[in-house]
Design a protein around this motif. Structure first.
Motif, PDB file in Angstrom:
ATOM      1  N   LEU A  11      -3.970  -9.535   0.819  1.00  0.00           N
ATOM      2  CA  LEU A  11      -3.901  -8.448   0.830  1.00  0.00           C
ATOM      3  C   LEU A  11      -2.158  -8.701   0.712  1.00  0.00           C
ATOM      4  O   LEU A  11      -1.094  -9.667   0.795  1.00  0.00           O
ATOM      5  CB  LEU A  11      -3.525  -8.623   2.396  1.00  0.00           C
ATOM      6  CG  LEU A  11      -2.586  -6.911   2.794  1.00  0.00           C
ATOM      7  CD1 LEU A  11      -4.090  -6.225   2.088  1.00  0.00           C
ATOM      8  CD2 LEU A  11      -2.661  -6.476   4.383  1.00  0.00           C
ATOM      9  N   THR A  13       1.660  -6.967  -0.607  1.00  0.00           N
ATOM     10  CA  THR A  13       2.411  -5.927  -0.141  1.00  0.00           C
ATOM     11  C   THR A  13       3.440  -6.557  -0.613  1.00  0.00           C
ATOM     12  O   THR A  13       4.381  -7.941  -0.636  1.00  0.00           O
ATOM     13  CB  THR A  13       2.486  -5.700   1.796  1.00  0.00           C
ATOM     14  OG1 THR A  13       3.411  -5.528   1.577  1.00  0.00           O
ATOM     15  CG2 THR A  13       3.158  -7.547   2.296  1.00  0.00           C
ATOM     16  N   SER A  32     -12.709   1.584  10.329  1.00  0.00           N
ATOM     17  CA  SER A  32     -11.571   2.917   9.639  1.00  0.00           C
ATOM     18  C   SER A  32     -10.069   1.716  10.374  1.00  0.00           C
ATOM     19  O   SER A  32     -10.245   1.275  11.080  1.00  0.00           O
ATOM     20  CB  SER A  32     -11.471   3.667  10.724  1.00  0.00           C
ATOM     21  OG  SER A  32     -11.327   4.036  11.993  1.00  0.00           O
ATOM     22  N   ASP A  33      -9.381   2.759   9.675  1.00  0.00           N
ATOM     23  CA  ASP A  33      -7.485   2.047   9.608  1.00  0.00           C
ATOM     24  C   ASP A  33      -7.974   2.135  11.871  1.00  0.00           C
ATOM     25  O   ASP A  33      -7.255   1.531  12.022  1.00  0.00           O
ATOM     26  CB  ASP A  33      -6.993   2.852   9.079  1.00  0.00           C
ATOM     27  CG  ASP A  33      -7.039   2.565   7.729  1.00  0.00           C
ATOM     28  OD1 ASP A  33      -7.047   1.765   7.818  1.00  0.00           O
ATOM     29  OD2 ASP A  33      -6.038   3.557   7.685  1.00  0.00           O
ATOM     30  N   HIS A  72     -11.169  -8.453   8.312  1.00  0.00           N
ATOM     31  CA  HIS A  72     -11.372  -7.632   8.005  1.00  0.00           C
ATOM     32  C   HIS A  72      -9.303  -7.195   8.287  1.00  0.00           C
ATOM     33  O   HIS A  72      -8.852  -7.695   9.219  1.00  0.00           O
ATOM     34  CB  HIS A  72     -11.858  -6.466   8.767  1.00  0.00           C
ATOM     35  CG  HIS A  72     -13.062  -6.368   8.461  1.00  0.00           C
ATOM     36  ND1 HIS A  72     -14.163  -5.776   7.095  1.00  0.00           N
ATOM     37  CD2 HIS A  72     -14.499  -6.786   9.131  1.00  0.00           C
ATOM     38  CE1 HIS A  72     -15.342  -5.781   7.288  1.00  0.00           C
ATOM     39  NE2 HIS A  72     -15.013  -6.667   8.909  1.00  0.00           N
ATOM     40  N   LEU A  74      -5.250  -5.386   7.565  1.00  0.00           N
ATOM     41  CA  LEU A  74      -4.936  -4.616   7.143  1.00  0.00           C
ATOM     42  C   LEU A  74      -3.197  -4.990   7.500  1.00  0.00           C
ATOM     43  O   LEU A  74      -2.787  -5.029   9.023  1.00  0.00           O
ATOM     44  CB  LEU A  74      -5.380  -2.751   8.369  1.00  0.00           C
ATOM     45  CG  LEU A  74      -4.314  -1.850   8.152  1.00  0.00           C
ATOM     46  CD1 LEU A  74      -4.882  -0.862   6.630  1.00  0.00           C
ATOM     47  CD2 LEU A  74      -4.539  -0.776   9.028  1.00  0.00           C
ATOM     48  N   THR A  76       0.208  -2.588   8.168  1.00  0.00           N
ATOM     49  CA  THR A  76       1.311  -1.178   7.917  1.00  0.00           C
ATOM     50  C   THR A  76       2.949  -1.980   8.069  1.00  0.00           C
ATOM     51  O   THR A  76       2.806  -2.916   9.018  1.00  0.00           O
ATOM     52  CB  THR A  76       0.847  -0.526   9.947  1.00  0.00           C
ATOM     53  OG1 THR A  76      -0.733  -0.509   9.742  1.00  0.00           O
ATOM     54  CG2 THR A  76       1.487   0.620   9.780  1.00  0.00           C
ATOM     55  N   ASP A  82       0.350   2.231   4.922  1.00  0.00           N
ATOM     56  CA  ASP A  82      -1.101   1.640   5.759  1.00  0.00           C
ATOM     57  C   ASP A  82      -1.526   1.272   3.924  1.00  0.00           C
ATOM     58  O   ASP A  82      -1.795   1.718   3.391  1.00  0.00           O
ATOM     59  CB  ASP A  82      -1.974   2.102   6.555  1.00  0.00           C
ATOM     60  CG  ASP A  82      -2.503   2.740   8.085  1.00  0.00           C
ATOM     61  OD1 ASP A  82      -1.152   1.725   8.386  1.00  0.00           O
ATOM     62  OD2 ASP A  82      -2.954   3.415   8.397  1.00  0.00           O
ATOM     63  N   SER A  83      -1.849  -0.113   4.332  1.00  0.00           N
ATOM     64  CA  SER A  83      -2.477  -1.290   2.848  1.00  0.00           C
ATOM     65  C   SER A  83      -3.737  -0.643   2.831  1.00  0.00           C
ATOM     66  O   SER A  83      -4.609   0.198   4.161  1.00  0.00           O
ATOM     67  CB  SER A  83      -2.307  -2.523   3.003  1.00  0.00           C
ATOM     68  OG  SER A  83      -3.180  -3.274   3.832  1.00  0.00           O
ATOM     69  N   ASN A  84      -4.290  -0.767   2.231  1.00  0.00           N
ATOM     70  CA  ASN A  84      -5.650  -1.055   2.046  1.00  0.00           C
ATOM     71  C   ASN A  84      -6.238  -2.284   2.910  1.00  0.00           C
ATOM     72  O   ASN A  84      -5.527  -2.651   2.514  1.00  0.00           O
ATOM     73  CB  ASN A  84      -6.483  -1.441   0.644  1.00  0.00           C
ATOM     74  CG  ASN A  84      -6.235  -0.155   0.068  1.00  0.00           C
ATOM     75  OD1 ASN A  84      -5.742   1.359  -0.218  1.00  0.00           O
ATOM     76  ND2 ASN A  84      -6.104   0.064  -2.010  1.00  0.00           N
ATOM     77  N   THR A  85      -7.780  -2.228   3.610  1.00  0.00           N
ATOM     78  CA  THR A  85      -7.690  -3.246   4.204  1.00  0.00           C
ATOM     79  C   THR A  85      -8.862  -4.212   3.135  1.00  0.00           C
ATOM     80  O   THR A  85      -9.416  -3.933   2.401  1.00  0.00           O
ATOM     81  CB  THR A  85      -9.444  -2.376   5.558  1.00  0.00           C
ATOM     82  OG1 THR A  85      -8.698  -1.550   5.501  1.00  0.00           O
ATOM     83  CG2 THR A  85     -10.139  -3.647   6.070  1.00  0.00           C
ATOM     84  N   VAL A  86      -8.403  -5.438   3.366  1.00  0.00           N
ATOM     85  CA  VAL A  86      -9.092  -6.538   2.680  1.00  0.00           C
ATOM     86  C   VAL A  86      -9.798  -6.913   3.977  1.00  0.00           C
ATOM     87  O   VAL A  86      -9.810  -7.241   4.852  1.00  0.00           O
ATOM     88  CB  VAL A  86      -8.259  -7.232   2.895  1.00  0.00           C
ATOM     89  CG1 VAL A  86      -8.244  -8.644   2.197  1.00  0.00           C
ATOM     90  CG2 VAL A  86      -6.933  -7.278   1.822  1.00  0.00           C
TER      91      VAL A  86
END
Length: 109
Positions: A11, A13, A32-33, A72, A74, A76, A82-86
């Motif tokens: 991920l 950032t 979902s986030d 999964h 994420l 923040t 929030d980033s995209n979920t990896v």
């Protein structure tokens, strides 16, 4: 029996702050986030403070042997972005002496 598993996800950032959220499930579909952050429906979930770029680690315990899972992740940042979920590739736990799955998250520029 329990198992030991190592998962590698990446991920990217540009923020060295905020929170890393981890979520392990049997589904390849990312939650979902809100569910990822709350751990809703997860086999395992956790979070860790992010204090800089680079490697950040979450250890998932209590996973069942011979079971297929997905990780999964994420990020923040401190401004609540929030980033995209990896999502990891599917991994299957094996027999072993202890229940431990490591999600290693590479975070960098």
């Amino acid at each position: 029996a329990d198992k030991v598993v190592l998962i590698h996800n990446t991920l990217t950032t540009d923020e060295g702050n905020g929170t890393l959220y981890g979520y392990v499930s049997t589904s390849a579909t990312p939650p979902s986030d809100a569910d990822l952050k709350a751990g809703t429906g997860a086999v395992w979930s956790g979070s860790a403070a992010v204090s800089g770029t680079g490697a950040n680690t979450l250890n998932a315990t209590g996973l069942s042997a011979s079971t297929a899972y997905y990780g999964h992740l994420l990020h923040t940042d401190a401004a609540a972005n929030d980033s995209n979920t990896v999502t990891s590739a599917q991994f299957t736990t094996t027999s072993g002496a202890s229940a431990l799955a490591k999600i290693i998250q590479q975070m960098g520029l």
